[in-house]
Write an enzyme that holds these catalytic residues in place. Structure first.
Site, PDB file in Angstrom:
ATOM      1  CG  ASN A 122      -4.915  -2.066  17.903  1.00 31.13           C
ATOM      2  OD1 ASN A 122      -5.603  -2.593  17.007  1.00 31.13           O
ATOM      3  ND2 ASN A 122      -3.688  -1.614  17.779  1.00 31.13           N
TER       4      ASN A 122
ATOM      5  CG  ASP B 186      -4.207  -6.539  18.061  1.00 33.81           C
ATOM      6  OD1 ASP B 186      -4.636  -5.262  18.118  1.00 33.81           O
ATOM      7  OD2 ASP B 186      -4.160  -7.156  17.149  1.00 33.81           O
TER       8      ASP B 186
END
Ligand SMILES: [Cu+2]
Length: 689
Positions: free
Chosen positions: A269, A312
């Site tokens: 991420n 995420d």
């Protein structure tokens, strides 16, 4: 014509027909094994260069697997045994010797037939390293040129003598004080060691580093965040230096196709994780699969799974190379299982979707600068992709739902789908075997400021108190992306564990409850289970010594899942005599603080008993007006932050570094839940009377 009819049956052997290793190969034997279907030896983390985790051994098969018993079990002298560790490494085996690395970066060589420890190398690593996002873990080793290669938490790549465990060289990639570390297994091929790097939650600049295996000299590095003028730079706001701190870590081992000359890996991420407001654009190469020229590190292609990620949704599981047939045409595939709950299947020559992935419009939040569209793979998701509404929460949505400061339930959570767990691919069935987690998160964004070496996440996502957490284990067709069979599992599988499959028609996986299980790869029928006595959270592997086939697994638990700690390696064979152990305490299936309520407490310790990611006591009852002191006795910075139906921070200790404490006075009777914002799987509760 190369694409003759004869080419099709040969596909059963995966990448067996790749060109021979160059004459000047530094280690022709290892290079040959890396390019061949896995048999007697298992010489790299994913079995061979494909990461398929497919063994051609078939002494153990669907008819006799239920007779398996323990051939040996070895305890690794307490290495990596404790609440802050996970044991996720795949052992390697070469010529009857097994090599395994623990969550403390300690390496052990074992006699693969008896389990006897031949040598051990203790890392001596600094126990106070603070750049650990998610538990102490090392996912495995690589080998070549008479050495073993490993990455360490202190961001060093290290080579050991394979015969003695003595250090040969050590190369610092970065320093941990700036947020860096290494948890992925390196990949060795043709004289080069490839390593990823962690720090996606610490404002680092992600990269792949290629080192000369012989000396440890850095040959090249390729940054996952483009600098000015580089490919992808236009996906970041112009005139900013976000490329130097946007995260994009690499959590797992690459794959490599020698014929195409490409090395492949998945990228995690962006940072700050949950705050997209200051990083308008698609943000390459976060949440992407990338191919580079293996010799030079030159960019070849990329595919981004999630544009402008704010959930995420790392691409954290290893990429898998496979050959298949689509619409009658032989195709070279690459696949990766995402936290989104989809398997992304691409053509590995071009990075273009193999089956089809559509860009579709998604919900928008202008403050988050959300991407207009997101990629939706054609086929089946392996976990539910919508959150159930929950009392106390006003906002709930499906995948790619948006959020700002108001808590919003979204499923899959960023700790759901397939996280670090590797999937396997069986060319006989044409299926991937994919472990996954079902878990909903309450997402919220808050302000964050970049400070080198400190957390840089801009929000949090904790599972609502009382919400259920479970898993799935799914066979997904490699040329359909459709579910062939699926098992619901009581525990979360996406964050540890992993699967392995064989020509004996079986697929194996470990379980957080402590069992290793075998299924019929074709039908999904469960054929065997065996209790290892500890959280079985590492991928199994398969090898042969003196004509006998063995299945091995590391069993030492996983701090993110809460499975039982240990330091064991088990090997199983048809001649095995050892019986199962008693089941260990099971991991939680409901989110929230667990355990008894302690009365009259005025201090809550964080990270006590070497259980780094935990409050002690987790639940406490106090009288109104009590000042409760939260004291960090662990090694990593933590917080105790109010968590009220997902709302963050009506009271907050702020970040407590190791040794720091802060008192919070609870005046009004009530029930006060709290979490650690950087580690939102830590829960606590204060009941005020
Ligand atoms: Cu914490």
């Amino acid at each position: 014509m190369r694409r003759s009819r004869r080419a099709i049956p040969a596909l059963a052997f995966g990448l067996a027909l790749l060109g021979p290793a160059p004459m000047r190969a530094a280690d022709p034997e290892i290079d040959r094994l890396l390019q061949s279907p896995v048999a007697k030896d298992w010489v790299t983390n994913g079995g061979n260069l494909t990461n398929q985790r497919y063994s051609t051994l078939k002494q153990i098969d669907t008819s006799n697997v239920k007779q398996l018993k323990g051939a040996w079990m070895t305890r690794l002298k307490g290495s990596g045994f404790g609440g802050k560790y996970s044991f996720e490494a795949t052992p390697l085996v070469k010529d009857g010797v097994m090599y395994v690395i623990t969550g403390n970066d300690d390496v052990f060589a074992l006699n693969a037939k008896t389990g006897e420890i031949l040598w051990e190398r203790w890392s001596g690593i600094d126990q106070k390293i603070t750049s650990v996002c998610c538990g102490w873990v090392n996912r495995g080793l690589a080998m070549g040129e008479g050495m073993l290669f490993l990455g360490q938490f202190d961001a060093n790549v290290v080579a050991l003598d394979v015969k003695t465990g003595k250090e040969v060289w050590r190369t610092p990639i970065e320093v941990w004080q700036d947020g860096y570390g290494i948890t992925s297994a390196p990949l060795y091929y043709d004289g080069i060691v490839y390593s990823g790097i962690t720090g996606g939650e610490y404002g680092v600049r992600g990269r792949v580093t290629a080192l000369e295996a012989k000396t440890g000299k850095i040959l090249w590095r390729w940054y996952t965040l483009p600098g000015p003028g580089e490919v992808g730079a236009d996906t970041w706001p112009t005139g900013t230096d976000h490329f130097s701190r946007g995260g994009a870590a690499i959590w797992n081992t690459p794959a490599l196709d020698p014929q195409l000359g490409l090395v492949y890996f998945a990228v995690g991420n962006c940072g700050p994780d949950y705050d997209g407001s200051m990083r308008e654009g698609d943000n390459l190469f976060c949440a992407s699969i990338v191919a580079l020229k293996a010799k030079t590190g030159e960019y070849a292609w990329h595919f981004q799974q999630v544009h402008h990620d704010i959930w995420d949704y790392d691409a954290a599981s290893p990429v898998v190379l496979f050959d298949t047939v689509v619409n009658g045409q032989p195709r070279k595939g690459i696949a990766e299982a995402g936290r989104t709950g989809w398997v992304y299947i691409l053509d590995r020559t071009s990075g273009k979707p193999l089956i089809g992935i559509e860009e579709r419009p998604v919900p928008q939040e202008p403050r988050q600068k959300t991407a207009k569209t997101q990629p939706f793979p054609i086929g089946d998701a392996i976990v539910p992709q919508c959150a159930e509404p929950l009392e106390g929460y006003e906002r709930a949505g499906c995948i790619f739902e948006v959020f700002w400061e108001e808590p919003t339930l979204i499923q899959p959570s960023g700790i759901g789908g397939t996280n670090w767990s590797p999937m396997s691919y069986n060319p006989d069935t044409g299926s991937f075997y994919v472990p996954a987690t079902i878990r909903t998160s309450a997402f919220s964004r808050y302000d964050t400021k970049f400070v080198k070496g400190k957390r840089f996440d801009g929000g949090t996502q904790a599972a609502p108190i009382g919400s259920s957490m479970s898993g799935t284990f799914t066979a997904v067709g490699g040329n359909t992306n459709k579910i062939a069979w699926q098992k619901k599992t009581p525990y979360r599988l996406g964050g540890g564990s992993g699967s392995t499959t064989t020509a004996g028609g079986i697929v194996l996986r470990g379980d957080p409850g402590g069992e290793i299980l075998a299924y019929d790869a074709k039908t999904g029928e469960q054929l065997w289970q065996f209790q290892t006595g500890f959280g079985a959270e590492a991928p199994p592997m398969v090898y042969e010594v003196d004509g006998d086939e063995y299945i091995a697994i590391a069993a030492g638990g996983n701090q993110g899942v809460g499975s039982a700690n240990g330091d064991a390696v088990w090997a199983f064979s048809l001649k095995g005599q050892l019986n199962p152990l008693w089941p260990p305490p099971p991991p939680p299936t409901i989110a929230g603080p667990t355990g008894p309520v302690t009365e009259g407490v005025d201090t809550v310790k964080i990270g006590d008993f070497n259980i780094e990611y935990s409050y002690a006591p987790r639940r406490a009852r106090v009288k109104a007006g009590t000042a409760v002191t939260f004291k960090n006795v662990g090694d990593t910075p933590h917080t105790a932050t109010a968590f009220e139906n997902g709302r963050i921070g009506s009271w907050d200790t702020g970040v407590l570094d190791s040794g720091e404490s802060k008192a919070v006075t609870f005046d009004k009777p009530g029930n006060y839940y709290y979490i650690c914002t950087p580690h939102p799987w830590m829960y606590g509760q204060i009941i005020v009377e």
